[in-house]
Design a protein around this motif. Sequence first.
Motif, PDB file in Angstrom:
ATOM      1  N   LEU A  34       8.014  -2.783  42.503  1.00 32.67           N
ATOM      2  CA  LEU A  34       8.554  -3.456  41.322  1.00 32.67           C
ATOM      3  C   LEU A  34       7.967  -4.854  41.176  1.00 32.67           C
ATOM      4  O   LEU A  34       7.589  -5.261  40.072  1.00 32.67           O
ATOM      5  N   VAL A  35       7.856  -5.596  42.272  1.00 31.03           N
ATOM      6  CA  VAL A  35       7.263  -6.937  42.223  1.00 31.03           C
ATOM      7  C   VAL A  35       5.795  -6.844  41.801  1.00 31.03           C
ATOM      8  O   VAL A  35       5.333  -7.636  40.958  1.00 31.03           O
ATOM      9  N   ALA A  55       6.453  -4.926  28.997  1.00 28.05           N
ATOM     10  CA  ALA A  55       6.259  -4.729  30.429  1.00 28.05           C
ATOM     11  C   ALA A  55       6.203  -3.241  30.740  1.00 28.05           C
ATOM     12  O   ALA A  55       7.115  -2.678  31.336  1.00 28.05           O
ATOM     13  N   PRO A  56       5.125  -2.564  30.337  1.00 25.07           N
ATOM     14  CA  PRO A  56       5.081  -1.107  30.527  1.00 25.07           C
ATOM     15  C   PRO A  56       5.042  -0.694  31.994  1.00 25.07           C
ATOM     16  O   PRO A  56       5.675   0.301  32.366  1.00 25.07           O
ATOM     17  N   LEU A  57       4.341  -1.421  32.842  1.00 24.04           N
ATOM     18  CA  LEU A  57       4.279  -1.048  34.257  1.00 24.04           C
ATOM     19  C   LEU A  57       5.634  -1.228  34.935  1.00 24.04           C
ATOM     20  O   LEU A  57       6.055  -0.392  35.739  1.00 24.04           O
ATOM     21  N   THR A  58       6.314  -2.301  34.593  1.00 25.33           N
ATOM     22  CA  THR A  58       7.636  -2.541  35.165  1.00 25.33           C
ATOM     23  C   THR A  58       8.621  -1.458  34.729  1.00 25.33           C
ATOM     24  O   THR A  58       9.381  -0.934  35.561  1.00 25.33           O
ATOM     25  N   LEU A  59       8.607  -1.107  33.454  1.00 24.82           N
ATOM     26  CA  LEU A  59       9.494  -0.049  32.972  1.00 24.82           C
ATOM     27  C   LEU A  59       9.166   1.292  33.625  1.00 24.82           C
ATOM     28  O   LEU A  59      10.071   2.066  33.965  1.00 24.82           O
ATOM     29  N   PHE A  60       7.885   1.566  33.839  1.00 27.27           N
ATOM     30  CA  PHE A  60       7.488   2.801  34.491  1.00 27.27           C
ATOM     31  C   PHE A  60       8.043   2.872  35.917  1.00 27.27           C
ATOM     32  O   PHE A  60       8.615   3.886  36.321  1.00 27.27           O
ATOM     33  N   VAL A  61       7.900   1.793  36.663  1.00 25.64           N
ATOM     34  CA  VAL A  61       8.410   1.767  38.041  1.00 25.64           C
ATOM     35  C   VAL A  61       9.925   1.929  38.052  1.00 25.64           C
ATOM     36  O   VAL A  61      10.479   2.663  38.883  1.00 25.64           O
ATOM     37  N   PHE A  63      11.867   3.438  35.726  1.00 25.57           N
ATOM     38  CA  PHE A  63      12.248   4.794  35.332  1.00 25.57           C
ATOM     39  C   PHE A  63      11.931   5.827  36.402  1.00 25.57           C
ATOM     40  O   PHE A  63      12.695   6.762  36.615  1.00 25.57           O
ATOM     41  N   VAL A  64      10.811   5.673  37.090  1.00 29.53           N
ATOM     42  CA  VAL A  64      10.427   6.634  38.131  1.00 29.53           C
ATOM     43  C   VAL A  64      11.393   6.554  39.317  1.00 29.53           C
ATOM     44  O   VAL A  64      11.702   7.572  39.940  1.00 29.53           O
ATOM     45  N   HIS A  65      11.894   5.360  39.623  1.00 30.79           N
ATOM     46  CA  HIS A  65      12.728   5.183  40.810  1.00 30.79           C
ATOM     47  C   HIS A  65      14.231   5.195  40.530  1.00 30.79           C
ATOM     48  O   HIS A  65      15.026   5.069  41.468  1.00 30.79           O
ATOM     49  N   ALA A  66      14.658   5.360  39.295  1.00 33.64           N
ATOM     50  CA  ALA A  66      16.090   5.299  38.978  1.00 33.64           C
ATOM     51  C   ALA A  66      16.872   6.430  39.636  1.00 33.64           C
ATOM     52  O   ALA A  66      17.871   6.192  40.322  1.00 33.64           O
ATOM     53  N   VAL A  67      16.436   7.654  39.456  1.00 33.85           N
ATOM     54  CA  VAL A  67      17.163   8.804  40.010  1.00 33.85           C
ATOM     55  C   VAL A  67      17.064   8.851  41.538  1.00 33.85           C
ATOM     56  O   VAL A  67      18.079   9.030  42.210  1.00 33.85           O
ATOM     57  N   PRO A  68      15.875   8.679  42.137  1.00 36.17           N
ATOM     58  CA  PRO A  68      15.822   8.709  43.602  1.00 36.17           C
ATOM     59  C   PRO A  68      16.650   7.604  44.254  1.00 36.17           C
ATOM     60  O   PRO A  68      17.183   7.797  45.353  1.00 36.17           O
ATOM     61  N   ALA A  69      16.779   6.455  43.612  1.00 34.20           N
ATOM     62  CA  ALA A  69      17.598   5.376  44.179  1.00 34.20           C
ATOM     63  C   ALA A  69      19.058   5.814  44.266  1.00 34.20           C
ATOM     64  O   ALA A  69      19.747   5.522  45.256  1.00 34.20           O
ATOM     65  N   ILE A  70      19.530   6.527  43.258  1.00 30.79           N
ATOM     66  CA  ILE A  70      20.913   7.021  43.278  1.00 30.79           C
ATOM     67  C   ILE A  70      21.071   8.101  44.336  1.00 30.79           C
ATOM     68  O   ILE A  70      22.025   8.071  45.128  1.00 30.79           O
ATOM     69  N   THR A  71      20.133   9.055  44.393  1.00 32.77           N
ATOM     70  CA  THR A  71      20.286  10.158  45.340  1.00 32.77           C
ATOM     71  C   THR A  71      20.157   9.688  46.789  1.00 32.77           C
ATOM     72  O   THR A  71      20.879  10.184  47.659  1.00 32.77           O
ATOM     73  N   VAL A  72      19.276   8.732  47.059  1.00 29.13           N
ATOM     74  CA  VAL A  72      19.167   8.203  48.427  1.00 29.13           C
ATOM     75  C   VAL A  72      20.457   7.478  48.800  1.00 29.13           C
ATOM     76  O   VAL A  72      20.936   7.601  49.936  1.00 29.13           O
ATOM     77  N   SER A  73      21.044   6.752  47.869  1.00 26.76           N
ATOM     78  CA  SER A  73      22.305   6.054  48.146  1.00 26.76           C
ATOM     79  C   SER A  73      23.435   7.037  48.422  1.00 26.76           C
ATOM     80  O   SER A  73      24.245   6.822  49.335  1.00 26.76           O
ATOM     81  N   VAL A  74      23.497   8.116  47.656  1.00 32.14           N
ATOM     82  CA  VAL A  74      24.536   9.129  47.870  1.00 32.14           C
ATOM     83  C   VAL A  74      24.344   9.796  49.230  1.00 32.14           C
ATOM     84  O   VAL A  74      25.301   9.987  49.984  1.00 32.14           O
ATOM     85  N   ARG A  75      23.100  10.139  49.574  1.00 33.77           N
ATOM     86  CA  ARG A  75      22.851  10.748  50.881  1.00 33.77           C
ATOM     87  C   ARG A  75      23.144   9.772  52.019  1.00 33.77           C
ATOM     88  O   ARG A  75      23.575  10.168  53.093  1.00 33.77           O
ATOM     89  N   ARG A  76      22.932   8.474  51.788  1.00 34.31           N
ATOM     90  CA  ARG A  76      23.270   7.474  52.812  1.00 34.31           C
ATOM     91  C   ARG A  76      24.780   7.410  53.014  1.00 34.31           C
ATOM     92  O   ARG A  76      25.267   7.276  54.136  1.00 34.31           O
ATOM     93  N   LEU A  77      25.542   7.515  51.913  1.00 34.18           N
ATOM     94  CA  LEU A  77      26.998   7.569  52.035  1.00 34.18           C
ATOM     95  C   LEU A  77      27.425   8.811  52.816  1.00 34.18           C
ATOM     96  O   LEU A  77      28.340   8.747  53.633  1.00 34.18           O
TER      97      LEU A  77
END
Length: 165
Positions: A34-35, A55-61, A63-77
Motif C-alpha cells: 500500500l505504501v 490514485a489507481p494503484l492505491t485503489l487497486f491494492v 480492492f485486491v486486499h479487502a476480502v483477504p484481510a477480512i478472511t485472515v482476520s476471521v481465521r485468526r479469531l
Amino acid sequence: MGSYFDGMLRYFELSGRSTRMQYWMFFLIQFVLLVLAVVADYQLGGFAHPKYPQAPLTLFVIFVHAVPAITVSVRRLHDIGKSGAWYLLNFVPFGGVVLLFWACCASEPGRNIYDDTEPSRYEPRGGRPARQAQTTIPRAVRMGSGATRPPSPTYDGLSAPERFI
C-alpha cells in the motif's frame, strides 16, 4: 512471503485457522504494498489536484486486499478460539483495540472447534486443552458428511402427505 501468499490463496476461505505469523506477515506485506502504491501514485502525479485525486494503484491494492484481510482476520479469531463474528467489533468504537489485542494473543493449543477435518500442523507451546466441538446435530446428519440419513419409524421412503419436507 509464504504467509502472505497463504492469505491470498485462501481468498474466500473463512474456515480453518491462521497463526499469528500468518496474520502479521500478511498485514505487513499488505502495508508495504500500500505504501509503495501511494508513493507510485504520487510520483505519477495522482495527488496533484487536491479536489480530484487520482490514485489507481492505491485503489487497486486496496480492492485486491479487502476480502483477504477480512478472511485472515476471521481465521485468526478462530485460531484463538473465538467466533469469526467477533470481527464485527471493527464497527464499534474502540472495538478494533480489542481485535488488535486478540491478534497478539497466542494460538489455542491443539485442535479446536474451528479446525478443518485434517489436523493442523501448527502446535503452539502451552498446556491449555482444546475445547470440544459444541453442537447438537449428530455427525451422521450433518451436511457434507456423506452418511445416509438415519431411519425414521414414521417415514417409509415414499412421499407422505403428512411429511413437510
